[in-house]
Structure formats: structure tokens, C-alpha cells
Design a protein around this motif. Sequence first.
Motif, short mmCIF file in Angstrom:
data_model
loop_
_atom_site.label_atom_id
_atom_site.label_comp_id
_atom_site.label_asym_id
_atom_site.label_seq_id
_atom_site.Cartn_x
_atom_site.Cartn_y
_atom_site.Cartn_z
N CYS A 1 0.80 -1.03 0.05
CA CYS A 1 0.05 -0.10 -0.03
C CYS A 1 0.73 1.35 -0.09
O CYS A 1 1.69 1.35 0.97
N CYS B 1 0.48 3.20 3.06
CA CYS B 1 1.16 2.65 4.28
C CYS B 1 2.73 2.73 4.15
O CYS B 1 3.39 3.33 5.34
N VAL C 1 -4.63 10.13 6.75
CA VAL C 1 -4.79 8.70 6.71
C VAL C 1 -4.67 8.14 8.02
O VAL C 1 -4.02 8.75 8.85
N HIS D 1 -3.69 0.58 8.79
CA HIS D 1 -4.25 0.39 7.71
C HIS D 1 -5.72 0.08 7.79
O HIS D 1 -6.20 -0.96 8.37
N ASP E 1 -9.07 -0.25 5.34
CA ASP E 1 -9.37 -0.23 3.81
C ASP E 1 -10.02 0.87 3.15
O ASP E 1 -9.26 1.65 2.30
N HIS F 1 -6.89 2.66 1.09
CA HIS F 1 -6.57 2.59 2.42
C HIS F 1 -7.25 4.14 2.70
O HIS F 1 -7.15 4.90 1.93
N HIS G 1 -8.62 7.18 3.29
CA HIS G 1 -7.96 8.55 3.32
C HIS G 1 -9.03 9.85 2.96
O HIS G 1 -9.83 9.68 2.40
#
Length: 153
Positions: A12, A15, A50, A54, A56, A104, A106
Motif C-alpha cells: 500500500c 502505508c 490517513v 491500515h 481499507d 487505504h 483517506h
Amino acid sequence: MTLLEKILCRPCIFCEIVEGKIPNKLIYKDDDIAAFNDINPAADTHILIVPVVHIDNIKTVTVEHADLLEKMKQKGIELLRERGHDPETSKLGFHVPPFNSIDHLHLHVIGGILKSRFRKLKYESGRMWYKEMVQLQADLEKQRRAQQGTPRL
């Protein structure tokens, strides 16, 4: 490894930014959230916030994430003010799968005039592909009440 496996197994990107593997991207980070400028900004200010852990997307957000979302929102408001934008006329929201580009969670924090008609449509409230932070928070509050058996007001 096949090409499909390489595509499906790639790390990701958000990440990697949070972990500092991609240098000079973070404009803010604490134990819970991180912020960085969008690589393709829709307006003068376009920041992504973010969670460090994590998650999704907004379809996987639960009532247990309510405090994290509030922290993301408050940091977005703070960053908008630091850059001279009025949070009341700015945008804080999420793209809804399958219309999100990175899986991820955001938050888009957008201040200033959107650069094109397409961008206005892409971040327009009430569309099936974009949900404002306040709407997501309201949806989670409804879920919380339903879980607790709290009657609607």
C-alpha cells in the motif's frame, strides 16, 4: 511470480508514506494519523489524512472508528486554517468504493477553488462516489444508536 500476483501483492503506497519509506511526503504524523499533500491536487490546498493503521475504505469503517474519524476531521480543519482557508467553505470527504483510487482510508481535505469542472463533480456532495465527513459521522452515529437500541430522536 506472475504479473497479476505482482499487482495484487504490491504494498500500500499510503502505508509506505506513513512508514517513511517514501521520504519528504509527510506534513504531519502522530500515533494515530498522518497527513500529506495529494500528488494530483484538485485545488490550491489538497491534503490527504490517513490512519496510521491500515483501514481499507469507508465501507470497512465501524462505530469503533468514530474517535479516529473525529481526530482526522479536526486535523483537517487545523491544516485548512493554517493555510488560510475557511473550513466552512472547504471540503472534507471520502471517495466511496469502487470510486476510490487507493484502498487505504483517506480523508480529502480541500481548500480553495477546484481546478476544473471534472474536479467539482469528483468532489461534489451527495454523489454516490463521494461522501462528506459529516455524513459518514452521522451514518456511524445511527449505527451506534441501533447497536445500543437507543431510540431515534
